[in-house]
Scaffold this motif. Structure first.
Motif, short mmCIF file in Angstrom:
data_model
loop_
_atom_site.label_atom_id
_atom_site.label_comp_id
_atom_site.label_asym_id
_atom_site.label_seq_id
_atom_site.Cartn_x
_atom_site.Cartn_y
_atom_site.Cartn_z
N ASP A 1 60.27 -41.97 38.04
CA ASP A 1 59.50 -40.47 36.86
C ASP A 1 58.95 -42.10 35.89
OD1 ASP A 1 59.08 -39.43 34.72
OD2 ASP A 1 61.17 -38.55 34.95
N LEU A 2 57.93 -42.55 35.48
CA LEU A 2 57.28 -43.03 34.73
C LEU A 2 56.69 -42.54 33.86
CD1 LEU A 2 55.97 -45.86 37.08
CD2 LEU A 2 57.90 -45.43 36.14
N SER A 3 57.17 -41.20 33.22
CA SER A 3 56.51 -40.49 31.93
C SER A 3 57.52 -41.50 30.69
CB SER A 3 57.09 -38.69 32.27
OG SER A 3 58.52 -38.98 32.36
N LEU B 1 75.77 -55.56 36.09
CA LEU B 1 76.48 -54.67 35.38
C LEU B 1 76.29 -54.23 33.90
CD1 LEU B 1 79.84 -54.10 36.27
CD2 LEU B 1 80.08 -55.91 33.96
N PRO B 2 75.83 -54.67 33.01
CA PRO B 2 74.75 -53.66 31.97
C PRO B 2 74.00 -52.31 32.25
CG PRO B 2 75.14 -55.97 31.99
CD PRO B 2 75.03 -55.43 33.13
N PHE B 3 74.20 -52.26 33.47
CA PHE B 3 72.58 -50.80 34.06
C PHE B 3 73.45 -49.82 34.61
CE2 PHE B 3 70.00 -55.37 32.93
CZ PHE B 3 68.84 -54.07 32.84
N LEU B 4 74.71 -50.13 35.02
CA LEU B 4 75.72 -49.00 35.27
C LEU B 4 75.59 -47.92 34.89
CD1 LEU B 4 78.88 -51.09 37.08
CD2 LEU B 4 76.75 -50.37 38.27
N PRO B 5 75.17 -47.64 34.03
CA PRO B 5 75.34 -46.15 33.28
C PRO B 5 74.02 -45.38 34.26
CG PRO B 5 75.61 -47.92 31.81
CD PRO B 5 75.37 -48.48 33.05
N VAL B 6 73.46 -46.27 34.35
CA VAL B 6 71.76 -45.80 34.93
C VAL B 6 71.96 -44.91 36.41
CG1 VAL B 6 69.75 -46.45 36.02
CG2 VAL B 6 70.38 -47.65 34.07
N VAL B 7 73.21 -45.31 36.84
CA VAL B 7 73.65 -44.60 38.14
C VAL B 7 74.22 -43.48 38.55
CG1 VAL B 7 75.76 -45.12 40.43
CG2 VAL B 7 74.15 -47.39 39.19
N THR B 8 74.35 -43.12 37.14
CA THR B 8 75.36 -41.66 36.43
C THR B 8 74.23 -40.64 35.86
OG1 THR B 8 75.65 -42.42 34.06
CG2 THR B 8 77.17 -42.61 35.35
N GLY B 9 72.80 -41.18 35.78
CA GLY B 9 71.98 -40.99 35.83
C GLY B 9 71.04 -40.78 34.66
N ARG B 10 71.82 -41.49 33.34
CA ARG B 10 71.78 -42.26 31.95
C ARG B 10 70.31 -43.02 31.98
NH1 ARG B 10 76.75 -40.17 32.22
NH2 ARG B 10 77.84 -40.26 29.95
N ILE B 11 69.85 -42.87 30.82
CA ILE B 11 68.45 -43.97 30.85
C ILE B 11 68.74 -45.43 30.07
CG2 ILE B 11 66.28 -43.80 29.83
CD1 ILE B 11 65.70 -41.26 30.17
N VAL B 12 68.77 -46.30 30.06
CA VAL B 12 68.82 -47.68 29.80
C VAL B 12 67.25 -48.34 29.74
CG1 VAL B 12 69.90 -49.79 29.98
CG2 VAL B 12 71.17 -47.82 30.42
N GLY B 13 67.69 -48.26 28.17
CA GLY B 13 66.30 -48.98 27.89
C GLY B 13 65.13 -48.15 28.02
N SER B 14 64.71 -47.69 28.53
CA SER B 14 63.52 -46.90 28.85
C SER B 14 63.19 -45.80 30.50
CB SER B 14 61.99 -47.28 28.47
OG SER B 14 61.82 -48.56 29.76
N ARG B 15 62.56 -45.25 30.65
CA ARG B 15 62.44 -44.49 32.15
C ARG B 15 62.20 -45.55 32.86
NH1 ARG B 15 60.93 -38.32 30.66
NH2 ARG B 15 62.04 -37.59 30.95
N GLU B 16 61.33 -46.68 32.86
CA GLU B 16 60.70 -47.23 33.82
C GLU B 16 61.33 -48.17 33.79
OE1 GLU B 16 56.66 -51.00 34.04
OE2 GLU B 16 56.93 -49.36 31.97
N ILE B 17 62.37 -49.10 32.94
CA ILE B 17 62.75 -50.12 33.16
C ILE B 17 64.56 -49.43 33.99
CG2 ILE B 17 64.94 -51.69 31.93
CD1 ILE B 17 63.36 -51.44 29.00
N SER B 18 64.82 -48.13 34.11
CA SER B 18 66.00 -47.32 34.41
C SER B 18 65.36 -47.85 36.12
CB SER B 18 66.38 -46.31 33.77
OG SER B 18 66.98 -46.57 32.60
N GLU B 19 64.80 -46.94 36.30
CA GLU B 19 64.13 -47.21 37.30
C GLU B 19 63.25 -48.04 37.76
OE1 GLU B 19 63.02 -44.03 38.86
OE2 GLU B 19 63.40 -42.13 38.12
N ARG B 20 62.77 -49.34 37.54
CA ARG B 20 62.88 -50.27 38.01
C ARG B 20 64.04 -51.08 38.82
NH1 ARG B 20 58.69 -53.67 37.22
NH2 ARG B 20 56.73 -53.09 36.12
N PHE B 21 65.25 -50.75 37.56
CA PHE B 21 66.73 -50.84 38.01
C PHE B 21 67.50 -50.80 39.11
CE2 PHE B 21 71.52 -49.84 38.89
CZ PHE B 21 71.90 -50.83 38.55
N LEU B 22 66.65 -49.02 39.85
CA LEU B 22 67.38 -48.03 40.47
C LEU B 22 66.48 -49.30 42.10
CD1 LEU B 22 67.72 -44.76 39.38
CD2 LEU B 22 69.33 -46.16 39.94
N TRP B 23 65.37 -49.36 41.87
CA TRP B 23 64.61 -49.56 42.87
C TRP B 23 64.95 -51.19 43.15
CZ3 TRP B 23 62.04 -53.87 45.38
CH2 TRP B 23 61.13 -53.65 46.18
#
Length: 560
Positions: free
Chosen positions: A210-212, A336-358
């Protein structure tokens, strides 16, 4: 669209006749004549390597010394070149030989000796059941791990001294990963979509990012995440001076998924090993495979020459004790700082979070490949055995990457045509990695299509089609071990599989069909696959090879 030439469009239909005609038309050079003569001789009398194999299910401990000998002698007479041993529980009454008992070990040694005497190759599935790698020797710390967390709200400025709730623990085991705090976003309800698949809690092939635009107030500031791990004591009590504002505290840890190997007899059932950890695979290998290797003795690598991981059916995992270090080494930054993304939260932006998940999924897939499948292959080859695998399933890994690690990639096909798409996965993995054999769990049947209804005349057309898809070694599903003499139709594997046992009414006539199969397999094993088109499937994880309908651009009819 212009129709493809008939020679391409109908290539599959005339595969064997065209192939054989081409061989006979080779130029009469010394090399060509020698090659043609060898192929012709192999067609007339197929070599051992061309013979089909079969799964050989030892069912609920119903095993006997005499039955093992009779089964292997019957296979050898009929033209079956190898058997893959599975120890399974299909709900039948328990027999006199519990899995891994002293008697079981003696009978395993007997099977290996008899196979050696008869020239039948043996393969062993790496644990009881058919999926995937586990047993009672796997302790919770070496089981498949998944991230869990608890959330606590805090308001500052204030002194916070509270025991944080421990996240969910399964099978009595939990370990902390980190305690993180961040200012609660003003729009906390905005979350990453499809987080279950994107964070590898489940398999979702190539989940769309989701890059909106990120809504105002929805993201956690990248530089605003505080690591409070060192401020929490062993009891879970956190002492912290909370800065001004509304804060969320995440206590993140890992616990086993709780999945066990199946369908295994009770004495062989236990937790599935951590697929991202070589230490866990060492524990698993020592639990069962070490005993089998000891039983093989000097016949290891001779009659017992193969180890198998069947299709993967025990779910995904997204953590292992060394994950943070592995992620840093492979991706170049700290997760480690991106682990909130695993809970569904957005860190930085949607794009940054989706890149981490990739990156997160890609790391998990690479660890599956390196620390589970590749390491299992290394252990097998170290002990002079080949590695066979059905490289697909319901976890976050890359099917073609995994299949390419095997000596014998395998697919499967069921009576009625089910699961036939997996055959192309195995063939693609073999062809792109220079493997000679493409195996297939062949003619698997369910309760409606099995029950002694499968016979050579009805099965041949489906088998021929699978040859055209790339298979060059049938591994029949299945032969159920017959522990008794003179009892027909004998033992079954519950409702599963075609029946290919010595108790069949047509067993003594089966050699003709099996010889036909061996002739086809000899020709197909002798050639080199030439494709019309190659597709790049990308670097996403998980990843697989779709059926023809899923290829983009669409593959024209008549092309492979």
């Amino acid at each position: 669209m212009t129709r493809p030439p008939a020679s391409r469009k109908k290539r599959s239909r005339f595969l064997f006749s065209v192939f054989l005609a081409a061989l006979l038309a080779l130029p009469c050079t010394a090399a060509g004549a020698a090659s043609g003569d060898a192929l012709k001789a192999g067609f007339q009398t197929p070599p051992h390597s061309a013979k089909p194999h079969t799964w050989w299910h030892w069912v609920n401990g119903n095993i006997s010394r005499a039955g093992i000998t009779a089964d292997l002698e019957a296979m050898q007479r009929a033209g079956i070149g190898g058997a893959q041993i599975f120890n399974v529980d299909v709900g039948l009454p328990a027999g006199p030989v519990p899995f891994m008992s002293d008697t079981w070990r003696v009978l395993m040694e007997h099977a290996i000796k008899e196979a050696d005497r008869l020239g039948v190759e043996l393969c062993i599935h790496n644990c009881a059941g058919w999926s995937s790698s586990g047993g009672p020797w796997i302790k919770p710390e070496h089981a498949m791990q998944i991230l869990v967390w608890s959330e606590t709200a805090a308001r500052g400025p204030a002194r916070f001294e509270t025991t944080l709730p421990q996240p969910t623990a399964r099978v009595g085991y939990y370990r902390d990963v980190a305690v993180l705090a961040f200012k609660t976003p003003s729009a906390p309800a905005v979350r990453i979509t499809q987080i279950g698949g994107k964070a590898a809690f489940e398999r979702q092939d190539v989940p769309p990012p989701d890059l909106s635009p990120t809504p105002p107030g929805a993201a956690i500031a990248r530089d605003g995440i505080m690591d409070l791990t060192g401020r929490m004591d062993a009891s879970g009590r956190l002492a912290w001076d909370v800065p001004e504002g509304e804060w969320t505290i995440l206590r993140v840890g890992h616990t086993p998924t709780g999945k066990d190997n199946h369908p295994a007899p009770p004495e062989g059932r236990g937790l599935e090993c951590d697929k991202l950890s070589r230490e866990a695979m060492d524990q698993h290998w020592g639990g069962m495979m070490a005993a089998v290797l000891k039983a093989a003795g000097p016949r290891l690598g001779r009659s017992l020459n193969n180890a198998l991981i069947d299709s993967y059916e025990v779910g995904s995992q997204n953590w292992t004790p060394k994950f943070r270090a592995e992620f840093r080494a492979r991706r170049g930054y700290d997760p480690l700082p991106f682990l909130p993304v695993v809970t569904g939260r957005i860190v930085g932006s949607r794009e940054i979070s989706e890149r981490f998940l990739w990156d997160f999924r890609r790391t998990i897939a690479d660890l599956f490949a390196d620390n589970y499948f590749r390491y299992f292959a290394e252990l097998s080859r170290k002990h002079r055995m080949q590695f066979s695998v059905e490289p697909y399933g319901n976890a976050v890994f890359d099917d073609l990457q995994v299949g390419g690690l095997a000596d014998i990639p395998m697919g499967e096909f069921w009576i009625g045509g089910g699961a036939a798409e997996t055959v192309k996965i195995a063939a693609a993995a073999a062809h792109t990695n220079g493997r000679k054999f493409v195996g297939a769990e062949a003619f698997t049947a369910d309760e409606q299509r099995g029950r002694w209804l499968v016979e050579p005349y009805g099965a041949k057309a489906l088998g021929d089609r699978m040859f055209c898809e790339g298979v060059n070694r049938y591994i029949f599903h299945r032969y159920a071990h017959q522990p008794w003499q003179g009892l027909e139709p004998g033992l079954t594997m519950g409702p599963w599989g075609m029946h290919l046992e010595r108790t069949l009414t047509w067993w003594d006539q089966s050699a003709a069909w099996l010889r036909y199969v061996a002739r086809c397999q000899h020709l197909l094993q002798s050639g080199r696959f030439v494709a019309d088109v190659v597709y790049f499937r990308g670097e996403d994880a998980p990843n697989s090879l779709p059926g023809r309908a899923g290829l983009r651009p669409e593959l024209p009819a008549g092309y492979d």
